[in-house]
Design a protein around this motif. Structure first.
Motif, PDB file in Angstrom:
ATOM      1  N   ARG A 147       0.810  -1.209   0.000  1.00 26.50           N
ATOM      2  CA  ARG A 147       0.000   0.000   0.000  1.00 26.50           C
ATOM      3  C   ARG A 147       0.852   1.271   0.000  1.00 26.50           C
ATOM      4  O   ARG A 147       0.525   2.245  -0.678  1.00 26.50           O
ATOM      5  N   VAL A 148       1.950   1.285   0.758  1.00 27.16           N
ATOM      6  CA  VAL A 148       2.680   2.551   0.953  1.00 27.16           C
ATOM      7  C   VAL A 148       4.013   2.631   0.228  1.00 27.16           C
ATOM      8  O   VAL A 148       4.531   3.735   0.008  1.00 27.16           O
ATOM      9  N   ALA A 149       4.606   1.499  -0.164  1.00 33.00           N
ATOM     10  CA  ALA A 149       6.003   1.512  -0.618  1.00 33.00           C
ATOM     11  C   ALA A 149       6.132   1.941  -2.076  1.00 33.00           C
ATOM     12  O   ALA A 149       5.396   1.479  -2.947  1.00 33.00           O
ATOM     13  N   ASP A 150       7.109   2.805  -2.326  1.00 39.47           N
ATOM     14  CA  ASP A 150       7.506   3.145  -3.698  1.00 39.47           C
ATOM     15  C   ASP A 150       8.498   2.117  -4.231  1.00 39.47           C
ATOM     16  O   ASP A 150       8.610   1.921  -5.439  1.00 39.47           O
ATOM     17  N   LYS A 151       9.212   1.491  -3.298  1.00 41.11           N
ATOM     18  CA  LYS A 151      10.236   0.519  -3.679  1.00 41.11           C
ATOM     19  C   LYS A 151      10.314  -0.533  -2.584  1.00 41.11           C
ATOM     20  O   LYS A 151      10.162  -0.217  -1.396  1.00 41.11           O
ATOM     21  N   ILE A 152      10.534  -1.784  -2.987  1.00 38.92           N
ATOM     22  CA  ILE A 152      10.666  -2.886  -2.031  1.00 38.92           C
ATOM     23  C   ILE A 152      12.023  -3.539  -2.248  1.00 38.92           C
ATOM     24  O   ILE A 152      12.350  -3.947  -3.368  1.00 38.92           O
ATOM     25  N   THR A 153      12.817  -3.594  -1.192  1.00 37.23           N
ATOM     26  CA  THR A 153      14.104  -4.294  -1.235  1.00 37.23           C
ATOM     27  C   THR A 153      14.004  -5.542  -0.378  1.00 37.23           C
ATOM     28  O   THR A 153      13.599  -5.467   0.787  1.00 37.23           O
ATOM     29  N   VAL A 154      14.353  -6.679  -0.971  1.00 36.40           N
ATOM     30  CA  VAL A 154      14.252  -7.961  -0.276  1.00 36.40           C
ATOM     31  C   VAL A 154      15.648  -8.439   0.108  1.00 36.40           C
ATOM     32  O   VAL A 154      16.562  -8.460  -0.736  1.00 36.40           O
ATOM     33  N   ILE A 155      15.798  -8.808   1.392  1.00 42.09           N
ATOM     34  CA  ILE A 155      17.066  -9.369   1.892  1.00 42.09           C
ATOM     35  C   ILE A 155      16.817 -10.825   2.278  1.00 42.09           C
ATOM     36  O   ILE A 155      15.813 -11.146   2.930  1.00 42.09           O
ATOM     37  N   ARG A 156      17.715 -11.694   1.857  1.00 39.23           N
ATOM     38  CA  ARG A 156      17.627 -13.108   2.252  1.00 39.23           C
ATOM     39  C   ARG A 156      19.010 -13.599   2.650  1.00 39.23           C
ATOM     40  O   ARG A 156      19.991 -13.394   1.918  1.00 39.23           O
ATOM     41  N   ASP A 157      19.097 -14.195   3.833  1.00 38.05           N
ATOM     42  CA  ASP A 157      20.358 -14.750   4.342  1.00 38.05           C
ATOM     43  C   ASP A 157      21.497 -13.734   4.296  1.00 38.05           C
ATOM     44  O   ASP A 157      22.628 -14.036   3.901  1.00 38.05           O
ATOM     45  N   GLY A 158      21.178 -12.482   4.667  1.00 34.59           N
ATOM     46  CA  GLY A 158      22.204 -11.455   4.790  1.00 34.59           C
ATOM     47  C   GLY A 158      22.641 -10.814   3.496  1.00 34.59           C
ATOM     48  O   GLY A 158      23.619 -10.071   3.473  1.00 34.59           O
ATOM     49  N   ALA A 159      21.918 -11.079   2.391  1.00 37.58           N
ATOM     50  CA  ALA A 159      22.299 -10.497   1.101  1.00 37.58           C
ATOM     51  C   ALA A 159      21.079  -9.913   0.404  1.00 37.58           C
ATOM     52  O   ALA A 159      19.956 -10.393   0.584  1.00 37.58           O
ATOM     53  N   THR A 160      21.302  -8.876  -0.391  1.00 38.71           N
ATOM     54  CA  THR A 160      20.218  -8.289  -1.177  1.00 38.71           C
ATOM     55  C   THR A 160      19.890  -9.218  -2.337  1.00 38.71           C
ATOM     56  O   THR A 160      20.784  -9.606  -3.106  1.00 38.71           O
ATOM     57  N   VAL A 161      18.603  -9.581  -2.487  1.00 39.39           N
ATOM     58  CA  VAL A 161      18.236 -10.500  -3.571  1.00 39.39           C
ATOM     59  C   VAL A 161      17.383  -9.833  -4.640  1.00 39.39           C
ATOM     60  O   VAL A 161      17.349 -10.299  -5.784  1.00 39.39           O
ATOM     61  N   SER A 162      16.677  -8.746  -4.312  1.00 39.35           N
ATOM     62  CA  SER A 162      15.893  -8.081  -5.360  1.00 39.35           C
ATOM     63  C   SER A 162      15.434  -6.706  -4.917  1.00 39.35           C
ATOM     64  O   SER A 162      15.295  -6.431  -3.729  1.00 39.35           O
ATOM     65  N   ASP A 163      15.200  -5.855  -5.912  1.00 35.87           N
ATOM     66  CA  ASP A 163      14.542  -4.565  -5.732  1.00 35.87           C
ATOM     67  C   ASP A 163      13.329  -4.545  -6.661  1.00 35.87           C
ATOM     68  O   ASP A 163      13.433  -4.939  -7.830  1.00 35.87           O
ATOM     69  N   MET A 164      12.197  -4.080  -6.151  1.00 37.18           N
ATOM     70  CA  MET A 164      10.993  -3.957  -6.969  1.00 37.18           C
ATOM     71  C   MET A 164      10.486  -2.526  -6.865  1.00 37.18           C
ATOM     72  O   MET A 164      10.362  -1.995  -5.750  1.00 37.18           O
ATOM     73  N   ILE A 165      10.199  -1.906  -7.994  1.00 37.09           N
ATOM     74  CA  ILE A 165       9.757  -0.522  -8.045  1.00 37.09           C
ATOM     75  C   ILE A 165       8.269  -0.475  -8.345  1.00 37.09           C
ATOM     76  O   ILE A 165       7.804  -1.065  -9.333  1.00 37.09           O
ATOM     77  N   ALA A 166       7.510   0.221  -7.512  1.00 36.94           N
ATOM     78  CA  ALA A 166       6.069   0.367  -7.735  1.00 36.94           C
ATOM     79  C   ALA A 166       5.837   1.119  -9.039  1.00 36.94           C
ATOM     80  O   ALA A 166       6.495   2.122  -9.322  1.00 36.94           O
ATOM     81  N   GLY A 167       4.906   0.613  -9.838  1.00 39.74           N
ATOM     82  CA  GLY A 167       4.597   1.256 -11.104  1.00 39.74           C
ATOM     83  C   GLY A 167       5.443   0.766 -12.261  1.00 39.74           C
ATOM     84  O   GLY A 167       5.092   0.976 -13.425  1.00 39.74           O
ATOM     85  N   GLN A 168       6.572   0.104 -11.941  1.00 41.03           N
ATOM     86  CA  GLN A 168       7.424  -0.456 -13.002  1.00 41.03           C
ATOM     87  C   GLN A 168       7.397  -1.976 -13.003  1.00 41.03           C
ATOM     88  O   GLN A 168       7.305  -2.595 -14.052  1.00 41.03           O
ATOM     89  N   ASP A 169       7.504  -2.558 -11.806  1.00 37.59           N
ATOM     90  CA  ASP A 169       7.548  -4.016 -11.689  1.00 37.59           C
ATOM     91  C   ASP A 169       6.201  -4.545 -11.209  1.00 37.59           C
ATOM     92  O   ASP A 169       5.461  -3.855 -10.496  1.00 37.59           O
ATOM     93  N   GLU A 170       5.932  -5.772 -11.591  1.00 42.89           N
ATOM     94  CA  GLU A 170       4.747  -6.443 -11.053  1.00 42.89           C
ATOM     95  C   GLU A 170       5.031  -6.801  -9.589  1.00 42.89           C
ATOM     96  O   GLU A 170       5.994  -7.518  -9.296  1.00 42.89           O
ATOM     97  N   ILE A 171       4.230  -6.251  -8.685  1.00 42.41           N
ATOM     98  CA  ILE A 171       4.447  -6.507  -7.253  1.00 42.41           C
ATOM     99  C   ILE A 171       3.221  -7.206  -6.692  1.00 42.41           C
ATOM    100  O   ILE A 171       2.143  -6.623  -6.572  1.00 42.41           O
TER     101      ILE A 171
END
Length: 506
Positions: free
Chosen positions: A207-231
């Motif tokens: 609802r609120v995020a412009d961007k979502i950054t996902v961390i797994r096991d201490g490392a960055t695995v993905s960035d998703m941008i609202a309006g650009q990526d399917e979230i």
């Protein structure tokens, strides 16, 4: 937009554990970034690096803030630059006023004398910004958790915040308070305040995020941008846990047996106000192999009911009868309740469920010391064996059972609480908000543990504010409102609409 914050190649190690491994994070000016991941993924560690809790020199990598490289020696350094963190456990002093809390350590004073008129004037300005109408002199302990959260944000605004970090801000809030807080985040964004939200509630993140950054096991695995990526929630979950989770709730064969626990005519009055009745004429049953839910709004009396049944830990003038396997039992103290076959996983694991400075081993044995004793002597070798057994069975992610519980993630702390009560070998287990503040992967594991208990013929009474959780896990659901049961639904009858209809038509 220009980046306000860039964290590049952040690596942080503890003895035996690499908590962060080359993590990159970028937040643009005026953006709301959601930082998501499983418990133990490294989210809180990363924010502690940013805020100076782990000072420059204790990690590898670079922080660039507002166009220049930053090295924070402590929290005071980061706050001076406008970086403010609001932790899940609120840092307010209950017996001080709103105004005193907002300006604690940042007093409006001249020559060592506080200017209370200026303090109150500025407090009212800040409270208006966050939508509160309370007087500046109101004590914090007179406010609900939702309003306390807003006071924390007002406190951050008093420090001229530029980057506001909210760690699980809605974990303990009702639905309406959660929505109000999310609305405020969007208002602050419109005013130019950059924000990072750490949350396991993926619907709120979307609802609120412009961007979502996902961390797994201490490392960055993905960035998703609202309006650009399917979230979608499924996509976020897949990145978080590294696999598809077609089902959020593990399946099990529903097979209820004989009545294990029966509660008759249970009444409870407030512990401080003897004329105020909190629980009214509650009757309930839990059968062998059955998961029974208790639904209701915040303040309906669900926790008060569970605590009063478990050793009369809440309330006064308690009346009614508890029967186990058809026989009346005495649950008048916690030890008697345990002896009767009850166990209670509290909603507040840090304050009431664990000894945070003790080891995993010691916490697991606490409710059943006789189980690791030889006569009157504690057998530490047996205590270690028991702890190792539960560490493996419940997949507690830790280097060893001598690790202090305070150093575990929320999901692993919850598994330690569950281990403690499973080792007590109860017949009926009360679970009060069993998955609050933990990620979808850890939730699934805990649901699996609940199903295993059910398969063993144990009874489970589950209190949850998440209706999908109750609908996904329970065989029957009692609906509670203003201290009384207002309905009972089978799994087939239950829906969010049916539950809310019983509450609002009571």
């Amino acid at each position: 937009m220009a980046a306000l914050l860039e964290m590049r190649g952040i690596t942080k190690e503890f003895p035996g554990v690499k908590a962060l491994d080359q993590v990159d994070l970028t937040v643009e000016q005026g953006q709301i970034l959601a930082l998501v991941g499983e418990n133990g993924a490294g989210k809180s560690t990363l924010m502690k690096v940013l805020s100076g809790v782990y000072p420059a020199g204790s990690y590898d990598g670079e922080i660039h803030y507002d166009g220049a490289q930053a090295q924070f020696a402590g929290i005071a350094d980061s706050e001076e630059r406008g970086i403010i963190i609001i932790h899940q456990e609120l840092a307010l002093v209950p017996l001080l006023s709103i105004a005193e809390n907002i300006f604690l350590g940042n007093e409006r004073a001249k020559g060592g004398v506080i200017n209370w008129r200026e303090t109150d004037r500025r407090t009212m300005e800040l409270l208006k910004k966050v939508g509160l109408s309370e007087a500046p002199g109101t004590l914090i302990d007179k406010l609900g958790v939702g309003k306390q959260q807003l006071v924390e944000i007002a406190k951050a605004l008093s420090k001229e915040v530029r980057l506001l970090i909210l760690d699980e801000p809605t974990a303990a809030l009702s639905e309406s308070d959660s929505q109000a807080l999310l609305d405020l985040m969007l208002e602050l964004k419109a005013q130019g305040v950059t924000q990072i939200i750490i949350s396991h509630k993926l619907n709120e993140v979307r609802r609120v995020a412009d961007k979502i950054t996902v961390i797994r096991d201490g490392a960055t695995v993905s960035d998703m941008i609202a309006g650009q990526d399917e979230i979608t929630e499924d996509r976020i979950v897949r990145h978080m846990v590294g696999r598809d989770m077609a089902q959020r709730y593990p399946t099990r064969e529903r097979r209820a047996g004989d009545v294990l626990m029966q509660v008759k005519d249970w009444n409870v009055f407030h512990p401080l106000h003897a004329d105020r009745q909190v629980i009214r004429d509650v009757n309930l049953t839990v059968r062998a192999g059955e998961v029974v839910g208790v639904a209701g709004l915040m303040g309906a009396g669900r926790t008060e009911l569970a605590m009063s049944l478990f050793g009369k830990s809440y309330g006064q003038k308690i009346s009614g009868q508890v029967e186990m396997n058809g026989t009346p039992v005495d649950t008048g103290t916690v030890s008697r309740a345990i002896d009767a076959g009850l166990a209670y996983v509290t909603e507040d694991r840090k304050a009431l469920g664990l000894l945070l400075d003790e080891t995993i081993q010691r916490n697991i044995s606490l409710a059943n010391l006789q189980g690791v004793a030889t006569g009157q002597i504690l057998n530490e070798a047996e205590e270690t064996r028991v702890a190792e057994r539960y560490r493996e069975a419940l997949n507690i992610r830790t280097p060893g059972v001598f690790q202090r519980v305070v150093n575990l993630s929320g999901g692993n702390q919850q598994k330690v609480v569950l281990s403690k009560w499973l080792f007590a070998q109860p017949e009926v287990l009360f679970l009060d908000e069993p998955t609050r503040g933990i990620d979808v992967g850890a939730k699934f594991e805990i649901y699996g543990i609940i199903n295993e208990l059910s398969a063993q013929g144990k009874g489970v009474l589950m209190i949850s504010s998440e209706m999908p959780e109750l609908l996904g896990m329970c065989d029957r659901i009692y609906v509670m409102n203003e201290g009384a049961f207002v309905g009972e639904l089978t799994a087939e009858e239950a829906s969010q609409e049916a539950i809310m209809s019983l509450i609002v038509t009571d």
